[in-house]
Every structure is written in C-alpha cells, then in structure tokens.
Design a protein around this motif. Structure first.
Motif, PDB file in Angstrom:
ATOM      1  N   VAL A  79     -38.818   8.496  46.650  1.00  0.00           N
ATOM      2  CA  VAL A  79     -39.270   9.874  46.431  1.00  0.00           C
ATOM      3  C   VAL A  79     -38.156  10.875  46.736  1.00  0.00           C
ATOM      4  O   VAL A  79     -38.020  11.883  46.037  1.00  0.00           O
ATOM      5  N   ALA A  80     -37.355  10.620  47.740  1.00  0.00           N
ATOM      6  CA  ALA A  80     -36.305  11.558  48.132  1.00  0.00           C
ATOM      7  C   ALA A  80     -35.274  11.783  47.028  1.00  0.00           C
ATOM      8  O   ALA A  80     -34.634  12.828  46.972  1.00  0.00           O
ATOM      9  N   PHE A  81     -35.113  10.810  46.143  1.00  0.00           N
ATOM     10  CA  PHE A  81     -34.122  10.907  45.073  1.00  0.00           C
ATOM     11  C   PHE A  81     -34.781  10.948  43.702  1.00  0.00           C
ATOM     12  O   PHE A  81     -34.180  10.545  42.705  1.00  0.00           O
ATOM     13  N   SER A  82     -36.017  11.431  43.636  1.00  0.00           N
ATOM     14  CA  SER A  82     -36.751  11.521  42.379  1.00  0.00           C
ATOM     15  C   SER A  82     -37.105  12.974  42.101  1.00  0.00           C
ATOM     16  O   SER A  82     -37.285  13.767  43.018  1.00  0.00           O
ATOM     17  N   VAL A 121     -36.105   9.183  38.332  1.00  0.00           N
ATOM     18  CA  VAL A 121     -36.471   8.463  39.546  1.00  0.00           C
ATOM     19  C   VAL A 121     -35.332   7.555  39.977  1.00  0.00           C
ATOM     20  O   VAL A 121     -34.499   7.145  39.176  1.00  0.00           O
ATOM     21  N   SER A 122     -35.342   7.258  41.249  1.00  0.00           N
ATOM     22  CA  SER A 122     -34.386   6.328  41.815  1.00  0.00           C
ATOM     23  C   SER A 122     -35.160   5.112  42.307  1.00  0.00           C
ATOM     24  O   SER A 122     -36.112   5.240  43.073  1.00  0.00           O
ATOM     25  N   ALA A 123     -34.756   3.960  41.807  1.00  0.00           N
ATOM     26  CA  ALA A 123     -35.356   2.691  42.243  1.00  0.00           C
ATOM     27  C   ALA A 123     -34.239   1.653  42.256  1.00  0.00           C
ATOM     28  O   ALA A 123     -33.438   1.600  41.314  1.00  0.00           O
ATOM     29  N   TYR A 124     -34.203   0.857  43.275  1.00  0.00           N
ATOM     30  CA  TYR A 124     -33.157  -0.158  43.409  1.00  0.00           C
ATOM     31  C   TYR A 124     -31.770   0.477  43.313  1.00  0.00           C
ATOM     32  O   TYR A 124     -30.863  -0.075  42.706  1.00  0.00           O
ATOM     33  N   ALA A 125     -31.607   1.694  43.858  1.00  0.00           N
ATOM     34  CA  ALA A 125     -30.333   2.418  43.890  1.00  0.00           C
ATOM     35  C   ALA A 125     -29.821   2.760  42.497  1.00  0.00           C
ATOM     36  O   ALA A 125     -28.638   2.975  42.305  1.00  0.00           O
TER      37      ALA A 125
END
Length: 119
Positions: A54-57, A102-106
C-alpha cells in the motif's frame, strides 16, 4: 556437489522465484471495467493477482474531461493483502477513469479502466 548440481542450482532458484517476477494484474474491481453504477459512489475496491504494498501504490480517478476527482489514498483491506480500497465521494453522473499503480514483489505495475455512474 557435482558440476551438474552447481549449474542447475541457479536455474532452480529462478524457477522458484518465477511467480515473484510476473507482473501483478488487476483481477477484480468494484465498480468494474465498463460497469454502470448508481450514485452515490463512496468506495472503490481493486483486487490484484499478488499482495500489494500500500505504501508504494497509487490510484487516480478522473472524470470525462480528464480532471482528477477528490479521493483518499489507497488503503489496505484488513485480512486481504491482494486488495486496495479507495474512499471516494462521487456525487455526479458521468464516465470515470481509474488509473492505478501498485507495487508487488518489488515491481511496479500500472493499468487503467473506465466505468460509468448514472444519476
């Protein structure tokens, strides 16, 4: 350890990490792509194919003229690491476009879709 085992170890490690290397996809949204919903609209929920950070989305919603509408930052949904909730206050009918990152798995993944709100 044999030469063959030494050569296969990196390949096996990459295969084990393969799901982490795949792009995260939007799998479900409320309201969904091309859907028609009634007023008022208070929350947008996006579900992805991987847990999102969430912080990077970020989620932006624009009206038919391309003007952004007021929306809160995406929030985690308790117990649902694959979902984001975006509080909104859409009180006018029209076509809206959702653009997400969104950010997932960097890794960062982006996308967009539109829906219509009727009065």
């Amino acid at each position: 350890m044999t030469f063959r085992a030494l050569c296969l170890a990196p390949v096996l490690a990459m295969l084990a990490a393969a799901p982490a290397l795949a792009n995260t996809k939007l799998v479900l949204a409320q309201p969904g792509p091309r859907s028609v919903v009634a007023l008022p609209l208070r929350v947008l929920v996006l579900s992805f194919s991987a847990p999102v950070d969430v912080a990077f989305s970020d989620v932006t919603i624009t009206d038919s003229q391309g003007d952004p509408i007021a929306a809160a930052r995406p929030q985690a949904v308790a117990g649902q690491p694959f979902e984001l909730a975006v509080p909104v206050n859409i009180t006018h009918g029209g076509r809206y476009t959702v653009t997400w990152q969104v950010s997932a798995y960097a890794q960062h993944t982006t996308g967009h879709y539109s829906f219509t709100v009727t009065q």
